[in-house]
Design an enzyme around this catalytic site. Structure first.
Site, PDB file in Angstrom:
ATOM      1  N   HIS A  82     -32.372  43.368  38.683  1.00 20.70           N
ATOM      2  CA  HIS A  82     -33.177  42.051  39.140  1.00 20.70           C
ATOM      3  C   HIS A  82     -33.244  41.871  40.661  1.00 20.70           C
ATOM      4  CE1 HIS A  82     -34.952  38.246  38.417  1.00 20.70           C
ATOM      5  NE2 HIS A  82     -34.333  37.687  39.257  1.00 20.70           N
ATOM      6  N   SER A 183     -30.413  30.015  36.215  1.00 24.72           N
ATOM      7  CA  SER A 183     -31.802  30.513  35.698  1.00 24.72           C
ATOM      8  C   SER A 183     -32.310  31.699  35.602  1.00 24.72           C
ATOM      9  CB  SER A 183     -32.700  30.003  36.698  1.00 24.72           C
ATOM     10  OG  SER A 183     -34.033  30.351  36.326  1.00 24.72           O
TER      11      SER A 183
HETATM   12  N1  URA Z   1     -36.192  33.220  39.655  1.00 27.11           N
HETATM   13  C1  URA Z   1     -35.843  32.440  38.533  1.00 27.11           C
HETATM   14  O1  URA Z   1     -35.977  33.141  37.450  1.00 27.11           O
HETATM   15  N2  URA Z   1     -35.266  31.372  38.553  1.00 27.11           N
HETATM   16  C2  URA Z   1     -35.139  30.823  39.806  1.00 27.11           C
HETATM   17  O2  URA Z   1     -34.471  29.604  39.518  1.00 27.11           O
HETATM   18  C3  URA Z   1     -35.391  31.437  41.023  1.00 27.11           C
HETATM   19  C4  URA Z   1     -36.234  32.601  40.965  1.00 27.11           C
END
Ligand code: URA
Length: 451
Positions: A82, A183
């Site tokens: 990621h 997140s």
């Molecule tokens: N990408 C995400 O999925 N969440 C965030 O808070 C910042 C970047």
């Protein structure tokens, strides 16, 4: 339990229990806690910060707020990469098939263009027919055939994040390392990963520009991944200029195909090397090499053998994409307009405001002004120079592509501010700035910046 009590508790700097955090995440996902209360709690969390236990509890509760993917029936180590978001960052197209060729499975749930950064899904959708919205069942079928599947988030995956992210966007609470961590990690852990490699960007094109902030976020995500039983490593990487030569949608797929077919170019050696290093870490975490270094060498063998190209081509076909355009990728690139952006003086490319370059790319039509808008497959730019290069006045610094020539002016204005030519070159910074792992994360969590 009452949301107002949990807002007060966080406002006063106290630690919430797991049950209290679960109550908030559940209330967000089911929309049973009103937005004003969620927003107030988010601001309290932004200002006060969260403990490691709270971040873990929030990540887990968000992950479990919707459906989760279970890759165990595939019988292979499930791993993903990621990136926190960059400009010209197309490593996924190289990494996913390399890791699959090494015997791992890569259920890669990707995102769309966000702010000045590009989105993997928008790039893939430049391939006619490519379907990013597969059900989890369909993704499992693709994985069982080719070992890699790059998809978008389904409606039911981490619904708590959908609500909280939209609220954060509207309440200036996005840039909290704790909330960013929960997140990102809730979505990654919902894919049932055994291993995860994070590419945390730092520098002028990153969301968290300052190295100390990026370092803290990286350590927090490694800690959260490890607590959830997912082997996690983070590479802090340089985003002070676009990665590789191309930034846009199709042209990024085209550049990846060049590298997958063995066509190298001095201006995209950074992209090739970063992809090999990240894939090397995935291979190492998956137990297919003894070290990350030998993992990188294995990744290079796979890339050079053409196997990664075969896997990517198969994956795109299984997603409905037309791979006949892979035969001559440069012919498919057909923007209505092209324009060179010329150097106005001689010297060295000394500084790049990579966020502004990203906005220039988005404004050419590669990104959207509002959620849901279509993007142009052919918009973007090709860089002809990198930091430190000698430049003669009048030479092209980059070439702009757009379907609408009225878009050039704004992008040119942004680029004029973004690309600084000076009499002296500035010293080059390393591509990889730090590596954070289960072994050293504690030292980074303690020494790095905490708001
Ligand atoms: N990408 C995400 O999925 N969440 C965030 O808070 C910042 C970047």
């Amino acid at each position: 339990m009452h949301a107002v009590d949990l807002i007060r508790k966080k406002r006063d700097g106290e630690e919430l229990t797991r049950q209290e955090i679960q109550f908030l995440a559940h209330g967000a996902a089911t929309e049973t806690i009103p937005e004003e209360q969620l927003a107030a709690w988010l601001m309290a969390a932004f200002l006060r910060g969260l403990s490691l236990t709270e971040v873990d509890a929030l990540t887990t509760a968000m992950k479990l707020s919707g459906e989760v993917f279970d890759p165990s029936s595939l019988g292979r180590f499930a791993v993903d990469k990621h990136s926190t978001g960059g400009v010209g960052d197309k490593t996924s197209f190289l990494i996913a098939p390399i890791a699959a060729a090494a015997g791992l499975v890569v259920p890669m749930i990707s995102g769309r263009a966000l702010g000045h950064t590009g989105g993997t899904l928008d790039k893939l959708e430049s391939i006619p027919g490519y379907r990013t919205q597969l059900s989890l069942k369909e993704m499992e079928q693709v994985l069982s055939k080719v070992g890699a599947s790059i998809v978008g988030q389904t409606k039911n995956l981490v619904p708590a994040d959908r609500v909280l992210y939209a609220l954060r966007d509207r309440t200036s609470t996005v840039e909290s390392p704790y909330l960013i961590c929960a997140s990102i990690m809730s979505k990654k852990l919902a894919a049932g990963l055994n291993g995860l490699v994070l590419d945390v960007k730092t520098g002028s094109g990153a969301f968290l520009r300052r190295k100390k902030d990026a370092l803290f976020l990286a350590a927090l995500m490694v800690e959260t991944g490890e607590r959830a039983g997912t082997s996690t490593a983070a590479l802090l990487t340089n985003m002070n200029q676009p990665l590789g030569r191309m930034a846009g949608n199709w042209i990024e797929v085209q550049e990846s195909l060049d590298l997958l077919t063995g066509k190298r170019h001095p201006l995209n050696e950074d992209l090739r090397e970063l992809s090999l290093l990240l894939a090397g870490w995935m291979i190492y975490l998956g137990g297919a090499s003894d070290t990350a270094e030998t993992g990188r060498d294995r990744a290079e063998e796979i890339l050079d053998s053409g196997r990664a190209l075969e896997i990517l081509t198969e994956m795109v076909k299984l997603h409905g994409g037309n791979t006949s355009i892979f035969e001559e990728p440069e012919k498919f690139h057909s923007p209505a307009f092209r324009k060179d952006f010329l150097a106005d003086r001689s010297g060295y490319l000394a500084q790049v405001d990579c966020t502004q370059v990203g906005w220039a790319v988005q404004r050419l039509g590669a990104g959207r002004e509002r959620a849901g808008e279509p993007v142009s497959a052919h918009a973007g730019l090709e860089m002809h120079v990198k930091l430190g290069h000698k430049i003669v006045a009048g030479e092209p610094l980059c070439t702009l592509f757009s379907d609408n020539d009225s878009r050039f002016l704004e992008s040119e204005t942004l680029l004029r501010q973004a690309l600084l030519i000076a009499d002296e070159p500035t010293p080059a910074e390393p591509l990889i700035q730090e590596i954070i792992t289960a072994e050293n994360k504690k030292e980074y969590l303690e020494s790095a910046h905490r708001p």
